[in-house]
Write a protein that holds these residues in place. Structure first.
Motif, PDB file in Angstrom:
ATOM      1  N   SER A 359       1.046  -1.019  -0.420  1.00 21.53           N
ATOM      2  CA  SER A 359       0.230  -0.091   0.070  1.00 21.53           C
ATOM      3  C   SER A 359       0.766   1.344  -0.019  1.00 21.53           C
ATOM      4  O   SER A 359       2.220   1.392   0.477  1.00 21.53           O
ATOM      5  CB  SER A 359      -0.567   0.098   1.491  1.00 21.53           C
ATOM      6  OG  SER A 359      -1.387   1.413   1.234  1.00 21.53           O
ATOM      7  N   SER A 360       0.651   2.166  -0.851  1.00 18.31           N
ATOM      8  CA  SER A 360       1.461   3.954  -0.656  1.00 18.31           C
ATOM      9  C   SER A 360       1.269   4.235   0.348  1.00 18.31           C
ATOM     10  O   SER A 360       0.816   5.491   0.535  1.00 18.31           O
ATOM     11  CB  SER A 360       0.727   4.413  -2.363  1.00 18.31           C
ATOM     12  OG  SER A 360      -0.569   4.755  -2.285  1.00 18.31           O
ATOM     13  N   LEU A 361      -0.173   4.247   0.979  1.00 18.25           N
ATOM     14  CA  LEU A 361      -0.761   4.631   2.506  1.00 18.25           C
ATOM     15  C   LEU A 361      -1.375   5.826   1.389  1.00 18.25           C
ATOM     16  O   LEU A 361      -1.790   7.118   2.253  1.00 18.25           O
ATOM     17  CB  LEU A 361      -0.219   4.953   3.153  1.00 18.25           C
ATOM     18  CG  LEU A 361       0.690   4.221   4.367  1.00 18.25           C
ATOM     19  CD1 LEU A 361       2.007   4.436   4.549  1.00 18.25           C
ATOM     20  CD2 LEU A 361      -0.067   3.017   4.541  1.00 18.25           C
ATOM     21  N   CYS A 362      -2.715   5.590   0.280  1.00 16.83           N
ATOM     22  CA  CYS A 362      -2.910   6.856  -0.073  1.00 16.83           C
ATOM     23  C   CYS A 362      -4.251   7.420   0.253  1.00 16.83           C
ATOM     24  O   CYS A 362      -5.209   8.147   0.833  1.00 16.83           O
ATOM     25  CB  CYS A 362      -3.126   6.433  -1.330  1.00 16.83           C
ATOM     26  SG  CYS A 362      -4.353   6.422  -2.023  1.00 16.83           S
TER      27      CYS A 362
END
Lengths: 466, 232
Positions: A359-362
């Motif tokens: 996950s890019s933690l967007c």
């Protein structure tokens, strides 16, 4: 429950190479995403509904012991037989026993993630019982020996020409067109006879009402309702977290789920059944209450909110990672952001340590989640657990090193100075195009901005702190 | 106001002009700006990568460095988000300064009520709203209000603007292929606008976007919003 057999980056690399998959996924996820946004926008009380959904789920989890016993009591009173299953094997054994007791060598199935989670089909097959998937997409996958890549749209990675070819090879040799109507008709003809002859149906459940013992399945095709009404015997497997306290609570979820899931105001088929009704529908109902790791998830104060999930798949459709890699990269029946927090908790972080990092933690997942699961927060929590459980020594050392550098301002200044010297051979025309491993992971596809000649934190007068 | 400027490790190291521009925008508005020499990093990378315990001393250091200021301004929404949201939640930090840390554009618009800085920037510009500015720091339309008041600046809308750029800190290295696939679509969106400049609030995302644009030989450059706002 099966976990990933390879790390997410390795699996994702392979999936990213499939151009057809990328374009199918891109189109499908952006279409559903837009539909969802439209129907969510038209509800002025959407945020209040999300709050309500989250609060009801939190209440259920906090009082699960009470609600489960109430549910069992109500079901028994309504003529159902209740089975408690600690794990998938126990749940599968119930289905096999019921099938055997009725001499059934085939059961017809409603689309159900829970049964995928416990690998029901394979377990039954090993005992000579065929579990026939009747959801159109699930049927496609079953006929081809493939597996689901999306919670709601399991065959999202397949296109209709592939499906026509598959049907030609399997259930409809004479088919020539790949028109959706023609494909659906071929499946309908194939399935109808099986529905009418089936002795045992198997379903999951979207919701179980503790107060009344009512089970609820929502679907689009009506094939699910065939399975829950035509066969004389029905086995429903429900995860213990799927309860809602009262019938009135369904009002909240039957608004949240279809809008989040298919982007519809209401799903075409909502089936509700309470025990056995004489002369109408199955005359024998078995309900299996499945734990399979859920009570362990419940123990974790941060992670337990993953059990709020109503399997709508909105988080998959908005996820920049899922919409590029597809579901197979996650190596689990629960893909996407929810899978990244649910799978490691259900099977143990040591069995899926790379998933919380997928996950890019967007934060797009948290924004759309109808029951407000703070997925980024749980991801951080699980990342820490993953590092503690199976973190590599090299990474640990690198992180400690960077932490040491950031520990004093003079060390950062020194590191900036050393970096400037080291980068010299790599800078061309103001950018860095190639670096040795592990930084080549960056420069393989992107240029890197070099360290600047001077730094603002060093431009102020005053002495260094230490 | 006596303002602390938290330059952030990324901007201090790679985007120093964005930090200098942040200082000059604030000074022109009559504020005293200090860039403390003691500052290093907010600890975001460690927190986001699962090394919470290593982030603790960095967070404590941030608080000790900046606690004396009336407010802290920072040219990065993700660092602000880390300090405002994660310090209290994950590190148990209970210090009033965490609530007085602002990203530059939200500080200008929401705290100072300034939308026109008298800036001039005669270029075609598209704005990428970074994920943490949208969903953690929640800066709203503050950056757009500021950009709309820049003389000569032609603001063009970015298609699928709210899509992530694929950076994600260590994600960009650990899942480099996925990160790059996400970036490729972002670069394509930027190119489709015909913009000369793509701007954003975060040095980290601009590192990613700028790296992608430059590798692809694209026309657009990545420029931090502070540099645009400081232009005359």
């Amino acid at each position: 429950m099966k976990g990933p057999t390879e790390s997410f980056p390795v699996a994702a690399n392979r999936e990213l190479g499939n151009a057809q998959l990328r374009s199918n996924l891109g189109n499908a996820t952006s279409t559903i995403r837009a539909k969802r946004a439209r129907v969510v926008e038209e509800l002025p009380d959407w945020e209040a509904l999300r709050d309500a959904g989250s609060a009801i789920k939190a209440d259920v989890l906090a009082n699960l012991d009470t609600y489960l016993l109430q549910f069992e009591q109500a079901l028994t009173a309504a003529g159902a037989t209740v089975h408690w299953a600690r794990d998938g094997a126990e749940a599968c054994a119930v289905v096999a026993e019921v099938a055997r007791a009725h001499g059934a060598d085939e059961v017809v199935k409603v689309k159900s993630l829970t049964t995928d989670e416990i690998e029901l089909n394979a377990t039954l097959a090993a005992q000579g019982i065929h579990a026939l998937e009747t959801d159109f997409a699930e049927l496609i996958l079953q006929l081809d020996g493939d597996w689901s890549s999306h919670i709601l749209v399991p065959a999202i990675h397949r296109n209709r020409t592939e499906i026509r070819d598959l049907f030609q090879r399997t259930i409809a040799p004479d088919i020539t067109s790949d028109e959706p109507g023609v494909l659906a008709e071929a499946a309908r003809v194939y399935l109808r006879e099986r529905f009418l002859n089936a002795k045992v149906g198997v379903s999951g459940a979207n919701f179980g009402v503790a107060e009344t013992g009512t089970l609820c399945v929502v679907e689009s095709e009506g094939n699910g309702r065939m399975c829950t009404t035509l066969p004389p015997v029905l086995v429903s497997i429900i995860g213990i977290e799927k309860l809602v306290p009262s019938f009135a609570d369904l009002e909240v979820f039957l608004q949240l789920l279809p809008r989040s899931s298919t982007g519809e105001r209401m799903n075409p088929y909502t089936s509700l059944w309470t025990g056995v009704t004489e002369g109408d529908g199955p005359q024998e109902l078995h309900v299996v209450l499945l734990d399979n790791g859920r009570t362990r998830v419940l123990e974790d104060e941060v992670g337990r909110q993953a059990l709020h999930c109503i399997r709508c798949s909105a988080c998959l459709n908005v996820c920049p990672v899922y919409s590029r890699t597809g579901g197979h990269a996650y190596g689990s029946v629960y893909p996407g952001p929810i899978g990244a927090i649910l799978t490691p908790q259900l099977i143990g972080i040591e069995n899926a340590p790379s998933l919380p990092f997928a996950s890019s933690l967007c934060g797009a997942c948290y924004e759309v989640c109808p029951v407000k699961i703070d997925i980024p927060r749980v991801l951080l929590h699980l990342r820490e657990k993953s590092v503690d459980a199976v973190g590599g020594r090299t990474e640990r050392a690198a992180m400690s090193g960077v932490g040491w550098v950031f520990g004093r301002a003079w060390r950062l200044r020194l590191a900036q100075r050393i970096g400037r010297v080291l980068q010299r051979p790599f800078v061309r025309d103001g950018v860095i195009r190639r670096l040795p491993p592990p930084l080549s992971a960056w420069t393989d596809s992107r240029d890197l901005r070099p360290i600047a000649p001077a730094h603002p934190s060093d431009e102020n007068s005053g002495n260094d702190d230490e | 106001m006596k303002l602390g400027l938290f330059s952030t490790c990324v901007a201090d190291t790679m985007f120093p002009d964005a930090v200098r521009a942040t200082a000059s925008v604030l000074e022109r508005l009559g504020h005293e700006v200090v860039v403390p020499r003691e500052q290093t990093c907010c600890g975001q990378m460690h927190l986001n990568a699962g090394y919470r315990r290593d982030a603790q001393p960095l967070a404590d250091r941030f608080v000790a460095t900046f606690a004396g200021f009336e407010a802290v301004v920072c040219p990065s929404s993700s660092c602000v988000g880390t300090i405002r949201e994660l310090y209290p939640q994950l590190l148990g930090i209970d210090n009033q300064i965490t609530e007085r840390v602002f990203e530059l554009s939200e500080f200008l618009v929401d705290q100072l009520g300034v939308e026109d800085l008298g800036a001039a920037y005669p270029h075609r510009v598209t704005y990428h709203p970074t994920c943490h500015s949208l969903r953690v720091t929640k800066v709203g339309d503050a950056p757009l209000r500021l950009l709309r008041n820049v003389r000569g600046l032609e603001l063009v809308e970015l298609p699928d603007a709210t899509e992530c750029c694929g950076f994600g800190g260590t994600f960009s290295l650990k899942n480099a292929a996925t990160s790059s696939a996400i970036l490729a679509d972002k670069c394509q969106s930027i190119e489709s606008t015909g913009a000369e400049v793509c701007t954003a609030l975060d040095g980290s995302c601009l590192l990613q976007i700028g790296g992608g644009l430059s590798r692809g030989g694209d026309r657009a450059r990545a420029v931090h919003i502070a540099e645009i706002l400081a232009s005359r």
